[in-house]
Design an enzyme around this catalytic site. Sequence first.
Site, short mmCIF file in Angstrom:
data_model
loop_
_atom_site.label_atom_id
_atom_site.label_comp_id
_atom_site.label_asym_id
_atom_site.label_seq_id
_atom_site.Cartn_x
_atom_site.Cartn_y
_atom_site.Cartn_z
N ALA A 197 0.85 -1.20 0.00
CA ALA A 197 0.00 0.00 0.00
C ALA A 197 0.88 1.24 0.00
O ALA A 197 1.94 1.26 0.60
CB ALA A 197 -0.90 0.02 1.24
N ASP A 198 0.39 2.25 -0.68
CA ASP A 198 1.05 3.56 -0.60
C ASP A 198 0.33 4.47 0.37
O ASP A 198 0.94 5.35 0.99
CB ASP A 198 1.12 4.20 -1.99
N ARG A 199 -0.98 4.29 0.48
CA ARG A 199 -1.73 5.05 1.47
C ARG A 199 -3.07 4.35 1.70
O ARG A 199 -3.80 4.05 0.75
CB ARG A 199 -1.98 6.48 0.98
N ALA A 250 -4.76 2.96 -1.63
CA ALA A 250 -4.05 3.32 -2.88
C ALA A 250 -2.80 2.46 -2.97
O ALA A 250 -2.03 2.35 -2.02
CB ALA A 250 -3.66 4.79 -2.86
#
Length: 355
Positions: A245-247, A255
């Site tokens: 995950a990036d966020r 995201a």
Amino acid sequence: MALEAIKYNNGKLEVLDQTLLPVITRYIHVQGVEDGWKVINKMQVRGAPAIAMVGCLSLAVELKNDNYSEKSSVRREIEGKMNYLISARPTAVNIKIAAEQLIKLANKLYRDDSINVENMVSEILRSIDNMFKKDIDDNRAIGDFGADEILKNIVDNNLVRVLTHCNTGSLATTGYGTALGVVRSLHSRRKLEQVYCTETRPYNQGARLTAYELVHENIPGTLICDDMVAALMKSRKINAVIVGADRVAANGDTANKIGTYQIAILAKYHEVPFYVAAPRTSIDFDIIAGDKIPIEERPEREMTHLNDQRIAAKGIQCWNPAFDVTPADLITGIITEVGVINPKDLKQLVSTDQQ
Ligand code: MRU
């Protein structure tokens, strides 16, 4: 020997240039925040935890090598430079959370009259050093929780086949990896039959980086193109999808690398559990839902060219978002360093100082 994306020792920072892998292994000497911003922006280092770490360490290089006479200038440097570093890549939240932590610490030390300027700098350097160590410990914990979770549904001691997307391994973190850490943990327990990794167009983190890590560590891996996921799920039993995950928004929407969302839809259709593996520093409680996550768009040249070779018709328009958002409804669980959480229940992870 595990691959090392980031080497830091006593004010000297080197970053493995991931744009050259898997063909050339070359480290870039990062001499300060300006260099740090560039290596992150050019994706010479990438992956949400590694971006955060290189950002903080590029600041550490300056703090270690410069002389400060005033605590106020140390505080100003930290705030200004961390906020600048965040702008290098907007989607991954880990660097924003690391910046908030460092700025908060700098403010506390600034206000404490018993601390002089040298002690202030060494406390900040110590805190950055601790982040480095914590990332590896967190990844190992994520690996173990994730392996337990996947194996709990496996009968008769069968081996598992998993699918991953993008690169979430040693190259994307300070070591071991998140989703790839789960794969590593399954492999070390001798429970992994095969990990399938997608090519991950347009930047090919899967083909260039994940495949490289799997070969390097003798983990049984098979590369597929991004458009083969449905066929794979239909023709071979896949026990789980694990991505990074990036966020992660407060409601669990996540995201991650472009293409993750379509894999989650395919997993739902084929009844394959879909997991996100990420440290708590990837969760942004300030963002209530995925549609508020800023999505970075990258230069079209990353789609139209492979190195210097044009592969798309000249003159065509391109749309190149680097990430997409998978709704919480499609996520079976978020594997963190404190356990596997239902994406709808993330609130239980808010630490008291964040409330
Ligand atoms: O554009 P990238 O290569 O930085 O994207 C990386 C990802 O999307 C990863 O899945 C994510 O950052 C987690 S890395 C542990």
